[in-house]
Design an enzyme around this catalytic site. Structure first.
Site, PDB file in Angstrom:
ATOM      1  N   MET A  39      -0.915  -3.920   5.102  1.00 52.67           N
ATOM      2  CA  MET A  39      -0.112  -3.681   6.300  1.00 52.67           C
ATOM      3  C   MET A  39       0.570  -2.317   6.169  1.00 52.67           C
ATOM      4  O   MET A  39       1.601  -2.059   6.795  1.00 52.67           O
ATOM      5  CB  MET A  39       0.920  -4.794   6.487  1.00 52.67           C
ATOM      6  N   HIS A  43       2.100   0.863  -2.000  1.00 55.34           N
ATOM      7  CA  HIS A  43       2.756   1.135  -3.285  1.00 55.34           C
ATOM      8  C   HIS A  43       1.682   1.094  -4.363  1.00 55.34           C
ATOM      9  O   HIS A  43       0.493   0.887  -4.058  1.00 55.34           O
ATOM     10  CB  HIS A  43       3.897   0.142  -3.538  1.00 55.34           C
ATOM     11  N   GLY A  45       0.819  -1.089  -6.354  1.00 63.23           N
ATOM     12  CA  GLY A  45       0.044  -2.331  -6.387  1.00 63.23           C
ATOM     13  C   GLY A  45      -1.187  -2.217  -5.484  1.00 63.23           C
ATOM     14  O   GLY A  45      -2.303  -2.581  -5.872  1.00 63.23           O
ATOM     15  N   HIS A  46      -0.991  -1.682  -4.269  1.00 61.30           N
ATOM     16  CA  HIS A  46      -2.144  -1.473  -3.377  1.00 61.30           C
ATOM     17  C   HIS A  46      -3.125  -0.477  -3.999  1.00 61.30           C
ATOM     18  O   HIS A  46      -4.342  -0.654  -3.923  1.00 61.30           O
ATOM     19  CB  HIS A  46      -1.688  -0.891  -2.021  1.00 61.30           C
ATOM     20  N   GLU A 160      -2.325 -10.764  -6.796  1.00 64.50           N
ATOM     21  CA  GLU A 160      -1.906 -12.142  -7.100  1.00 64.50           C
ATOM     22  C   GLU A 160      -0.457 -12.408  -6.721  1.00 64.50           C
ATOM     23  O   GLU A 160      -0.012 -13.536  -6.761  1.00 64.50           O
ATOM     24  CB  GLU A 160      -2.093 -12.431  -8.596  1.00 64.50           C
ATOM     25  N   LYS A 161       0.297 -11.363  -6.352  1.00 60.21           N
ATOM     26  CA  LYS A 161       1.693 -11.625  -5.978  1.00 60.21           C
ATOM     27  C   LYS A 161       1.746 -12.580  -4.782  1.00 60.21           C
ATOM     28  O   LYS A 161       2.540 -13.507  -4.766  1.00 60.21           O
ATOM     29  CB  LYS A 161       2.453 -10.343  -5.649  1.00 60.21           C
ATOM     30  N   ASP A 162       0.871 -12.351  -3.819  1.00 58.73           N
ATOM     31  CA  ASP A 162       0.765 -13.271  -2.673  1.00 58.73           C
ATOM     32  C   ASP A 162      -0.290 -14.324  -3.032  1.00 58.73           C
ATOM     33  O   ASP A 162      -1.397 -14.343  -2.484  1.00 58.73           O
ATOM     34  CB  ASP A 162       0.392 -12.496  -1.419  1.00 58.73           C
ATOM     35  N   ARG A 199       8.356  -4.935   0.788  1.00 57.31           N
ATOM     36  CA  ARG A 199       9.685  -5.368   1.260  1.00 57.31           C
ATOM     37  C   ARG A 199      10.796  -5.015   0.272  1.00 57.31           C
ATOM     38  O   ARG A 199      11.972  -5.129   0.626  1.00 57.31           O
ATOM     39  CB  ARG A 199       9.689  -6.864   1.559  1.00 57.31           C
TER      40      ARG A 199
HETATM   41  O1  PAF Z   1      -0.883  -9.087   2.218  1.00 57.42           O
HETATM   42  C1  PAF Z   1      -0.790  -8.440   3.291  1.00 57.42           C
HETATM   43  O2  PAF Z   1      -0.354  -7.291   3.306  1.00 57.42           O
HETATM   44  C2  PAF Z   1      -1.227  -9.072   4.598  1.00 57.42           C
HETATM   45  O3  PAF Z   1      -0.931 -10.427   4.620  1.00 57.42           O
HETATM   46  C3  PAF Z   1      -2.719  -8.843   4.903  1.00 57.42           C
HETATM   47  C4  PAF Z   1      -3.626  -9.516   3.906  1.00 57.42           C
HETATM   48  C5  PAF Z   1      -3.001  -7.348   4.937  1.00 57.42           C
HETATM   49  C6  PAF Z   1      -3.072  -9.406   6.292  1.00 57.42           C
HETATM   50  O4  PAF Z   1      -2.333  -8.793   7.294  1.00 57.42           O
END
Ligand code: PAF
Length: 292
Positions: A39, A43, A45-46, A160-162, A199
């Site tokens: 989204m 950071h 992590g991405h 894995e955080k989510d 966040r």
């Molecule tokens: O983890 C996220 O940033 C969002 O939930 C995702 C997977 C990009 C879907 O909008």
């Protein structure tokens, strides 16, 4: 093996036909394709997901950047969610991405989102995060399903955080025969233990210090694991209670697939808490002795 970051120009595709044509060109050149959905507010992590996705040198990485209205509740942070496309594109390129797909809400949901056909997550979608965020996972699976249909990648990468999101996307891929490999990547943390999250930037300095209680609770639970699940849970609650500013929502032990934990050597401990107005989540694998 070429692991060098993509230093060239990166094209940002804003509509599906242009994205599909670019992906077709990659396929024609014999590349495999990986997708990292985000989204924005990237950071490290991405960036780690992008690096992992591109590291075999044969894979081109598509990064999607889309703040998905469908996964936010009416009182959540959709409007204030950070948006800075230029910085996100630069970070994607630096990590080795080949394409960025940054559609508008109209491009993704021409009818505005209300009344669209959605993907139903099943019972797990109403548990843990789903209890406090009704409809959240239907929104996540719907947008991830759409992005999978648009990009048609060989692999998709999630942090894995989510953890619940990762488990649900895996189930969706299997249950709906999507044929994509879903890869989970360990959580990236700041040196003091805080799990990276877009966040975190909402936190004041004091709140950030208080938020360390989440990772400290996971550490305390792991340290107490030789005493079994009950000892681990107690240790986690005690570590959270040290910070009155941290208001726990749940502290739960589950199996690796997020079924209820009823014993055994392996479990996942999941924590959600509010710090001020910011909701934070974290989780870790725990190993218990044979007798547990
Ligand atoms: O983890 C996220 O940033 C969002 O939930 C995702 C997977 C990009 C879907 O909008």
């Amino acid at each position: 093996m070429d692991t060098s970051p993509n230093e060239g120009h990166i094209i940002v595709h804003e509509d599906y036909p242009s994205l599909a044509a670019a992906v077709a060109r990659l396929r024609a050149a014999g590349r495999s394709v990986a997708l990292v959905t985000t989204m924005g507010a990237l950071h490290s992590g991405h960036q780690e997901l992008i690096r992992q996705a591109s590291r075999d040198g044969r894979t081109s990485v598509v990064v999607s950047i889309f703040v998905n209205p469908l996964q936010f509740g009416p009182h959540e942070d959709f409007t204030r969610y950070p948006r800075d496309l230029e910085t996100d594109v630069a970070k994607s390129r630096e990590a080795g991405a080949d394409l960025v797909f940054a559609p508008s809400v109209d491009e993704m949901y021409p009818s505005g989102g209300a009344g669209v056909v959605t993907i139903v997550p099943g019972p797990l979608g109403d548990e843990l995060e789903g209890r406090s965020r009704p409809g959240h996972f239907a929104g996540v699976l719907t947008v991830v399903g759409k992005l999978l249909n648009m990009v048609k990648p060989d692999r998709i990468y999630f942090g894995e955080k989510d953890y619940q999101q990762l488990v649900l996307v895996r189930s969706m891929s299997v249950d709906l025969n999507m044929g994509v490999e879903v890869i989970g990547v360990p959580t990236r943390r700041d040196p003091d233990g805080l799990a990276l999250s877009s966040r975190n930037r909402y936190l004041t300095c004091e709140q950030r210090t208080a938020a360390l209680a989440l990772s400290q609770a996971l550490k305390a639970a792991a340290a107490a694991a030789s005493g079994g699940p009950r000892a681990s849970l107690e240790a986690a609650h005690e570590a959270l209670a040290v910070q009155p500013e941290v208001v726990p929502d749940y502290v739960e032990l589950r199996t690796a697939n997020l079924a209820p934990y009823s014993g055994g050597t392996d479990a996942r401990l999941l924590i959600a808490a509010r710090v001020g107005t910011t909701r934070l989540i974290d989780n870790a694998h725990l190993s218990f002795p044979e007798t547990s």
